[in-house]
Design a protein around this motif. Structure first.
Motif, PDB file in Angstrom:
ATOM      1  N   ASP A 153       6.406  78.998  39.787  1.00  0.00           N
ATOM      2  CA  ASP A 153       6.917  77.744  40.314  1.00  0.00           C
ATOM      3  C   ASP A 153       6.472  77.524  41.764  1.00  0.00           C
TER       4      ASP A 153
ATOM      5  N   GLY B 235       8.886  69.996  35.382  1.00  0.00           N
ATOM      6  CA  GLY B 235       9.689  70.400  36.530  1.00  0.00           C
ATOM      7  C   GLY B 235       9.121  71.605  37.254  1.00  0.00           C
ATOM      8  N   SER B 236       7.785  71.640  37.401  1.00  0.00           N
ATOM      9  CA  SER B 236       7.161  72.756  38.112  1.00  0.00           C
ATOM     10  C   SER B 236       6.841  72.344  39.540  1.00  0.00           C
ATOM     11  N   ASP B 237       7.173  73.214  40.495  1.00  0.00           N
ATOM     12  CA  ASP B 237       6.987  72.930  41.912  1.00  0.00           C
ATOM     13  C   ASP B 237       5.645  73.466  42.408  1.00  0.00           C
ATOM     14  N   VAL B 238       4.760  73.780  41.501  1.00  0.00           N
ATOM     15  CA  VAL B 238       3.475  74.396  41.820  1.00  0.00           C
ATOM     16  C   VAL B 238       2.638  73.522  42.771  1.00  0.00           C
ATOM     17  N   THR B 239       1.868  74.170  43.649  1.00  0.00           N
ATOM     18  CA  THR B 239       0.937  73.458  44.536  1.00  0.00           C
ATOM     19  C   THR B 239      -0.414  73.358  43.837  1.00  0.00           C
TER      20      THR B 239
END
Lengths: 346, 346
Positions: free
Chosen positions: B284, B308-312
């Motif tokens: 994430d 809902g992934s907060d990945v860059t």
């Protein structure tokens, strides 16, 4: 209750084995609710701006024709993914049923009013009736149902502000929250498309984070949005320009930054061909944050290479932890933001 | 000497005010060299593969006709941008003149052999004679001149390896150099498309950076490239899979990482619809680096939001400081890499 997949693959009809977003067709039968799904009684669709603009143009602005195109999209796909722009939007509704695998594990109960913060492009949707279309704010009131998957994100609608106001800000919640993560004190920040909805939120947040030692430059298109942004007072400089003309904008930013260019450029413009402008206006070791869904991956990648720019380019992720809370709080913090959002979008 | 613009807009004849890449016609008069230009005596054009294949088909494979089409393109545009594919390529030549504003400021001198690493689609070019056409490697030897702008990037051709070997690695120099910047000791790195040209370079670099406490996982497609990568020994795990099937790959990575997923995922696969696989296999708070030109911006942006992934997510920039030196050095460091590159590409 039938067991569902965390990402909603159990709703995919065609092609098999893919996730709901790229799927051509989703199962939008709401009579069967899986154990990890939330059934929503939908009140309003907030169509993605690029998508709504596209549909409006195809319909020549005719509301009946807009409704017809929207019904066709959902009938064909079981979701409202615009086939020409690929984008969706979000929705507002009331929790009607919670799957038993989720009960007690989430902060929702039946009757709660929520906004889903995952794209309509992956949300099973059934439209029974289109009741009202408000083209000025890209919103469409309907009778219908939708499904939120276990991995889906949502926000409870706050009680201290009107629903339409909260919704208009939640729609672009990713942008100001990402701005909050990126901008550091002293940074020079260029916001392209700063006079629009996400642009104004980003400008406010950038001002707060960059602080007195930083510099916030807002670029708008129309004279109207330029004047509006100037009046808000979030930016050190506001100017009007055409983001598809890199050479002219570059010269303006060179002047405003004494040739130093921006540490961070945030692109919120929903039109194609603004990649080069974003790249050229940013320092070699700076960051370009593309929030615009009209961004072309290849134009950005090859554009930076073509001018030998070492800039870091981020794909705007509509989600980041706490993005709904962060964005709603901005409307509480800033009287100016709340007033202008109420006037324009609520 | 006349003063030139950093990005070469002074060479744009039509339409006025645009950058050299989108321009229809560039000034290819090489008798006048501007103060920030490098004049190159061209030896070989390395035509972009899509472009050469297209020209070859139009000429029905006839070399005289291929030469005629190429001459026409350059006569009309002052550069070799294939009007049907839009793409260019790169060139190999010798520095003939350096503008006075650049003298002493760059590491080049007259007589140096260089490869330009910006596209031919924006490089002023004059062809005097086409001497040899090698359709098997898309290369064309010519007598002619070209201009490199101040913002243009290049690599000095090393003397300790064959030109063709150096060129094959320089072609994808951005990927391993970006890997070097991203990967830290202890990281779990997933490389999708690890058996290809850029994939093998990334795998080697990731191994070096992640170190003994890190973990490098290489995903390949064909059995042949899987076996080849295993034999190279750069990865802790190598497996064969279909990157367009996120659900299956996700399960494999869950198994290999005990459910922790990758800190950094590097996507080198040149086929569409691999965005979700990259996102789902990454933590994430991890980073996905899209080097593939088949990446869809909207699929990546909406895909991460949808689950809902907060990945860059980073747009792969083909250029980063020192990318040519970093990449050529890998072929010196690793006997295995040099051997496999010589066998496959040189």
């Amino acid at each position: 209750m039938k067991k569902g997949n965390r990402y909603g693959t159990h709703r995919v009809l065609e092609p098999k084995g893919v996730l709901p977003q790229p799927a051509d067709k989703l199962d939008n039968n709401m009579d069967v609710v899986y154990d990890n799904e939330i059934l929503i009684d939908v009140q309003t669709l907030n169509i993605d701006s690029a998508s709504f603009t596209d549909i409006e143009a195809r319909a020549n602005g005719d509301k009946a024709k807009i409704a017809e195109i929207m019904m066709e999209i959902v009938e064909k796909q079981g979701k409202h993914r615009n086939p020409w722009t690929g984008s969706g939007g979000m929705l507002l509704g009331t929790v009607e049923k919670i799957g038993e695998a989720l009960e007690g594990k989430i902060d929702l109960k039946v009757g709660d009013k929520i906004a889903t913060l995952v794209s309509l492009s992956l949300t099973p949707l059934r439209i029974d009736k289109i009741k009202d279309i408000r083209p000025d704010i890209d919103q469409v009131d309907i009778d219908g149902k939708a499904i939120l998957f276990e991995s889906g994100i949502y926000a409870k609608i706050p009680t201290d502000m009107p629903e339409t106001l909260a919704l208009s800000a939640l729609d672009v919640a990713g942008a100001p929250a990402q701005t909050a993560k990126l901008v550091k004190p002293g940074d020079t920040v260029l916001i392209i498309g700063a006079g629009g909805k996400s642009g104004m939120l980003c400008a406010y947040e950038a001002r707060k984070r960059a602080g007195v030692t930083g510099k916030v430059i807002g670029m708008c298109h129309s004279q109207r949005s330029t004047d509006r942004l100037k009046k808000l007072g979030f930016c050190d400089y506001v100017f009007s320009g055409d983001a598809t003309q890199p050479v002219a904008v570059l010269e303006e930013i060179e002047k405003l930054t004494n040739g130093e260019m921006a540490d961070i450029t945030i692109n919120n413009v929903n039109i194609p061909d603004t990649e080069m402008t974003s790249i050229l206006c940013t320092k070699d070791d700076g960051v370009v944050y593309f929030f615009s869904m009209a961004t072309s991956f290849t134009k950005a990648a090859l554009g930076a290479e073509g001018v030998g720019s070492d800039v870091t380019m981020l794909v705007g992720n509509g989600y980041t932890k706490g993005h709904a809370e962060i964005t709603l709080e901005l409307l509480r913090e800033s009287k100016e933001l709340r007033e202008i959002f109420t006037e324009l979008y609520a």
